[in-house]
Scaffold this motif. Sequence first.
Motif, short mmCIF file in Angstrom:
data_model
loop_
_atom_site.label_atom_id
_atom_site.label_comp_id
_atom_site.label_asym_id
_atom_site.label_seq_id
_atom_site.Cartn_x
_atom_site.Cartn_y
_atom_site.Cartn_z
N ALA A 184 -9.28 0.49 -10.60
CA ALA A 184 -8.50 0.62 -9.55
C ALA A 184 -9.24 0.93 -8.20
O ALA A 184 -9.64 1.07 -7.01
N GLU A 185 -10.57 0.50 -9.28
CA GLU A 185 -12.29 0.45 -8.54
C GLU A 185 -11.73 -0.85 -6.87
O GLU A 185 -11.16 -1.51 -7.90
N ASP A 186 -12.32 -0.34 -6.26
CA ASP A 186 -12.33 -2.08 -5.18
C ASP A 186 -10.82 -1.39 -4.68
O ASP A 186 -10.50 -2.63 -3.53
N ARG A 187 -9.99 -1.03 -4.45
CA ARG A 187 -8.12 -0.68 -4.40
C ARG A 187 -8.00 -0.01 -4.22
O ARG A 187 -6.79 0.23 -3.01
N PHE A 188 -8.49 1.62 -4.50
CA PHE A 188 -7.68 3.08 -4.27
C PHE A 188 -8.93 3.42 -3.76
O PHE A 188 -10.38 3.11 -4.08
N THR A 189 -8.57 4.18 -3.36
CA THR A 189 -9.70 5.46 -2.45
C THR A 189 -9.33 6.81 -2.12
O THR A 189 -8.74 6.63 -2.12
N ILE A 190 -10.02 8.03 -3.21
CA ILE A 190 -9.23 9.14 -3.00
C ILE A 190 -10.79 9.95 -1.72
O ILE A 190 -12.33 10.14 -1.67
N THR A 246 -6.23 19.71 0.78
CA THR A 246 -5.30 18.42 0.19
C THR A 246 -6.27 16.86 -0.06
O THR A 246 -7.36 16.78 0.70
N MET A 247 -5.68 16.70 -0.61
CA MET A 247 -6.28 15.57 -2.12
C MET A 247 -5.67 14.49 -1.04
O MET A 247 -4.09 14.10 -1.38
N TYR A 248 -6.04 13.29 -1.12
CA TYR A 248 -5.28 11.56 -0.69
C TYR A 248 -5.78 10.58 -2.00
O TYR A 248 -7.03 10.60 -2.59
N LEU A 249 -4.96 9.46 -1.79
CA LEU A 249 -5.47 8.49 -2.61
C LEU A 249 -4.47 7.32 -1.71
O LEU A 249 -3.73 7.47 -2.26
N GLN A 250 -5.35 6.98 -1.10
CA GLN A 250 -4.68 5.67 -0.75
C GLN A 250 -5.27 4.33 -1.47
O GLN A 250 -5.77 4.26 -2.34
N MET A 251 -4.01 3.78 -1.50
CA MET A 251 -3.16 3.02 -2.72
C MET A 251 -3.33 1.77 -1.93
O MET A 251 -2.39 1.87 -1.25
N ASN A 252 -4.34 0.28 -2.45
CA ASN A 252 -3.82 -0.78 -2.00
C ASN A 252 -3.69 -1.93 -2.45
O ASN A 252 -4.16 -1.66 -3.78
N SER A 282 0.63 -1.02 0.50
CA SER A 282 0.15 -0.35 -0.16
C SER A 282 0.98 0.93 0.42
O SER A 282 1.70 1.54 0.33
N LEU A 283 0.35 1.78 -0.22
CA LEU A 283 0.85 3.42 -0.20
C LEU A 283 -0.06 4.89 -0.35
O LEU A 283 -1.05 4.19 -1.00
N THR A 284 0.00 5.65 0.32
CA THR A 284 -1.04 6.83 0.00
C THR A 284 -0.46 7.91 -0.50
O THR A 284 0.85 8.52 -0.16
N LEU A 285 -0.65 9.09 -1.60
CA LEU A 285 -0.68 9.97 -2.43
C LEU A 285 -0.71 11.39 -1.72
O LEU A 285 -2.27 11.29 -1.24
N SER A 286 -0.48 12.16 -1.36
CA SER A 286 -0.77 13.32 -0.93
C SER A 286 -0.58 14.85 -2.29
O SER A 286 0.43 14.54 -2.47
N CYS A 287 -1.76 15.49 -2.15
CA CYS A 287 -1.81 16.72 -2.90
C CYS A 287 -2.06 17.72 -2.45
O CYS A 287 -3.32 18.16 -2.38
N ALA A 288 -1.16 18.85 -1.74
CA ALA A 288 -1.59 20.08 -0.94
C ALA A 288 -1.28 21.13 -2.09
O ALA A 288 -0.82 21.12 -3.09
N ALA A 289 -2.92 21.87 -2.56
CA ALA A 289 -3.07 23.01 -2.96
C ALA A 289 -3.24 24.15 -2.83
O ALA A 289 -3.53 24.10 -1.48
N SER A 290 -2.87 25.02 -3.40
CA SER A 290 -3.32 26.94 -3.16
C SER A 290 -4.81 27.07 -3.61
O SER A 290 -4.57 27.06 -4.77
#
Length: 114
Positions: A60-66, A74-80, A17-25
């Motif tokens: 990505a369905e059933d594996r990734f959660t946005i 901030t947006m996140y993508l949890q990838m399992n 698993s990994l979690t991506l983050s994106c911070a926006a202005s």
Amino acid sequence: QVQLVESGGGLVQPGGSLTLSCAASGMIYLMGWYRQTPGKQRELVASITSGGTAVVADSAEDRFTISRDNAKNTMYLQMNSLKPEDTALYYCGARPKLSPKYYWGQGTQVTVSA
């Protein structure tokens, strides 16, 4: 001008698993994660509006959660259950409120390999 800062990419074993983050202005309406591999077009992974309406690609369905924290912009993508075919450069994209322009981050590499 919207600035996007991505983080969280890296090397992970298949099934990990990994979690991506994106911070926006700025005030952002739509945010999304896209990915691209050499020789292929950039493709949507998942997107989410400021109201929480989310779209996730079939791959990505059933594996990734946005998800999104509007207070932190901030947006996140949890990838399992990551697979080798998930290996790509992942980009954060965002569209501000009251603007048709889409902005991109620099990208963060995700590599799934044993």
